[in-house]
Design a protein around this motif. Structure first.
Motif, PDB file in Angstrom:
ATOM      1  N   ARG A 117      -3.098  -2.329 -11.688  1.00 50.07           N
ATOM      2  CA  ARG A 117      -3.939  -3.480 -11.317  1.00 50.07           C
ATOM      3  C   ARG A 117      -3.852  -3.717  -9.802  1.00 50.07           C
ATOM      4  O   ARG A 117      -4.867  -3.956  -9.144  1.00 50.07           O
ATOM      5  CB  ARG A 117      -3.490  -4.716 -12.099  1.00 50.07           C
ATOM      6  N   ALA A 118      -2.653  -3.635  -9.231  1.00 48.96           N
ATOM      7  CA  ALA A 118      -2.484  -3.822  -7.786  1.00 48.96           C
ATOM      8  C   ALA A 118      -3.251  -2.750  -7.016  1.00 48.96           C
ATOM      9  O   ALA A 118      -3.894  -3.046  -5.999  1.00 48.96           O
ATOM     10  CB  ALA A 118      -0.998  -3.795  -7.425  1.00 48.96           C
ATOM     11  N   LEU A 119      -3.201  -1.509  -7.487  1.00 54.24           N
ATOM     12  CA  LEU A 119      -3.934  -0.440  -6.813  1.00 54.24           C
ATOM     13  C   LEU A 119      -5.441  -0.698  -6.891  1.00 54.24           C
ATOM     14  O   LEU A 119      -6.156  -0.506  -5.907  1.00 54.24           O
ATOM     15  CB  LEU A 119      -3.580   0.914  -7.423  1.00 54.24           C
ATOM     16  N   ALA A 120      -5.926  -1.144  -8.037  1.00 50.95           N
ATOM     17  CA  ALA A 120      -7.358  -1.441  -8.197  1.00 50.95           C
ATOM     18  C   ALA A 120      -7.801  -2.587  -7.288  1.00 50.95           C
ATOM     19  O   ALA A 120      -8.943  -2.602  -6.808  1.00 50.95           O
ATOM     20  CB  ALA A 120      -7.652  -1.775  -9.654  1.00 50.95           C
ATOM     21  N   GLN A 121      -6.920  -3.543  -7.019  1.00 57.53           N
ATOM     22  CA  GLN A 121      -7.255  -4.702  -6.183  1.00 57.53           C
ATOM     23  C   GLN A 121      -7.116  -4.418  -4.687  1.00 57.53           C
ATOM     24  O   GLN A 121      -7.613  -5.173  -3.865  1.00 57.53           O
ATOM     25  CB  GLN A 121      -6.343  -5.883  -6.537  1.00 57.53           C
ATOM     26  N   SER A 122      -6.452  -3.341  -4.322  1.00 55.65           N
ATOM     27  CA  SER A 122      -6.160  -3.034  -2.925  1.00 55.65           C
ATOM     28  C   SER A 122      -7.428  -2.843  -2.106  1.00 55.65           C
ATOM     29  O   SER A 122      -8.361  -2.154  -2.525  1.00 55.65           O
ATOM     30  CB  SER A 122      -5.308  -1.765  -2.854  1.00 55.65           C
ATOM     31  N   ARG A 123      -7.437  -3.465  -0.924  1.00 57.38           N
ATOM     32  CA  ARG A 123      -8.544  -3.296   0.020  1.00 57.38           C
ATOM     33  C   ARG A 123      -8.040  -2.916   1.415  1.00 57.38           C
ATOM     34  O   ARG A 123      -8.718  -2.223   2.151  1.00 57.38           O
ATOM     35  CB  ARG A 123      -9.388  -4.567   0.133  1.00 57.38           C
ATOM     36  N   THR A 124      -6.861  -3.430   1.786  1.00 59.04           N
ATOM     37  CA  THR A 124      -6.278  -3.103   3.092  1.00 59.04           C
ATOM     38  C   THR A 124      -4.784  -2.854   2.911  1.00 59.04           C
ATOM     39  O   THR A 124      -4.207  -3.167   1.869  1.00 59.04           O
ATOM     40  CB  THR A 124      -6.486  -4.227   4.123  1.00 59.04           C
ATOM     41  N   TYR A 125      -4.188  -2.312   3.962  1.00 58.90           N
ATOM     42  CA  TYR A 125      -2.745  -2.038   3.919  1.00 58.90           C
ATOM     43  C   TYR A 125      -2.135  -2.212   5.295  1.00 58.90           C
ATOM     44  O   TYR A 125      -2.830  -2.197   6.313  1.00 58.90           O
ATOM     45  CB  TYR A 125      -2.475  -0.617   3.407  1.00 58.90           C
ATOM     46  N   ARG A 126      -0.822  -2.341   5.309  1.00 58.26           N
ATOM     47  CA  ARG A 126      -0.020  -2.349   6.535  1.00 58.26           C
ATOM     48  C   ARG A 126       1.260  -1.587   6.265  1.00 58.26           C
ATOM     49  O   ARG A 126       1.878  -1.782   5.211  1.00 58.26           O
ATOM     50  CB  ARG A 126       0.324  -3.769   6.973  1.00 58.26           C
ATOM     51  N   ILE A 127       1.664  -0.763   7.206  1.00 56.52           N
ATOM     52  CA  ILE A 127       2.939  -0.049   7.111  1.00 56.52           C
ATOM     53  C   ILE A 127       3.830  -0.556   8.224  1.00 56.52           C
ATOM     54  O   ILE A 127       3.427  -0.622   9.383  1.00 56.52           O
ATOM     55  CB  ILE A 127       2.761   1.477   7.239  1.00 56.52           C
ATOM     56  N   SER A 128       5.054  -0.904   7.851  1.00 52.69           N
ATOM     57  CA  SER A 128       6.072  -1.315   8.807  1.00 52.69           C
ATOM     58  C   SER A 128       7.350  -0.585   8.431  1.00 52.69           C
ATOM     59  O   SER A 128       7.931  -0.856   7.381  1.00 52.69           O
ATOM     60  CB  SER A 128       6.269  -2.834   8.743  1.00 52.69           C
ATOM     61  N   GLY A 129       7.755   0.361   9.267  1.00 50.01           N
ATOM     62  CA  GLY A 129       8.935   1.159   8.939  1.00 50.01           C
ATOM     63  C   GLY A 129       8.683   1.935   7.658  1.00 50.01           C
ATOM     64  O   GLY A 129       7.715   2.683   7.550  1.00 50.01           O
ATOM     65  N   ASP A 130       9.523   1.717   6.658  1.00 46.50           N
ATOM     66  CA  ASP A 130       9.406   2.394   5.366  1.00 46.50           C
ATOM     67  C   ASP A 130       8.728   1.533   4.315  1.00 46.50           C
ATOM     68  O   ASP A 130       8.861   1.792   3.127  1.00 46.50           O
ATOM     69  CB  ASP A 130      10.795   2.802   4.855  1.00 46.50           C
TER      70      ASP A 130
END
Length: 151
Positions: A117-130
């Motif tokens: 469900r979280a993957l289906a709702q994903s629209r943007t992302y942020r990476i910080s370190g790991d």
């Protein structure tokens, strides 16, 4: 008198002043932050879904997600393997096609459902370190994943 002079000389030698020592603390070196993990070809393990920590029943598989350089998203929800496509046209965009999955049930099916469900709702992302954070269309967090490096 000679005896007094020797005592005064000994006392004076013991009371020599030393240069003032620095009282300022030496600054600690800046904290080293791990370089950001790559979005693609990294084994991402969900640690939080919909604001709740991921807890797995004993004897279940750890869920994960891997985003391949060819645009394929694959992983395991804990009960079932899944596969689909992902899209990242802009620097912070991350959306998924509907994921194809086997349909076996297990003790961790609720975790698996929350993950997909979280993957289906994903629209943007942020990476910080790991850490990879996924956000929905309203910029609300839907998942926090951690890069796990396999040996």
């Amino acid at each position: 008198m000679r005896f007094s002079f020797l005592i005064l000389a000994a006392l004076a030698a013991g009371c020599q002043t030393h240069p003032a020592q620095e009282t300022t603390a030496t600054p600690a070196p800046p904290a080293r932050q791990a370089p950001a993990a790559a979005l693609r070809e990294t084994h991402w393990v969900p640690r939080e879904l919909a604001g709740q920590p991921v807890r797995l029943p004993a004897d279940t598989r750890e869920p994960y997600l891997t985003l391949r350089t060819d645009g394929t998203a694959e992983g395991n929800g804990s009960c079932n393997r899944f596969r689909g496509s992902f899209f990242s046209e802009k620097a912070d965009e991350l959306t998924f096609s509907p994921l194809i999955s086997t349909r076996m049930s297990c003790a961790a099916i609720e975790t698996e459902n929350a993950f997909t469900r979280a993957l289906a709702q994903s629209r943007t992302y942020r990476i910080s370190g790991d850490t990879l954070r996924l956000f929905d269309a309203a910029n609300a967090p839907v998942a926090r994943l951690e890069a796990v490096y396999l040996h």
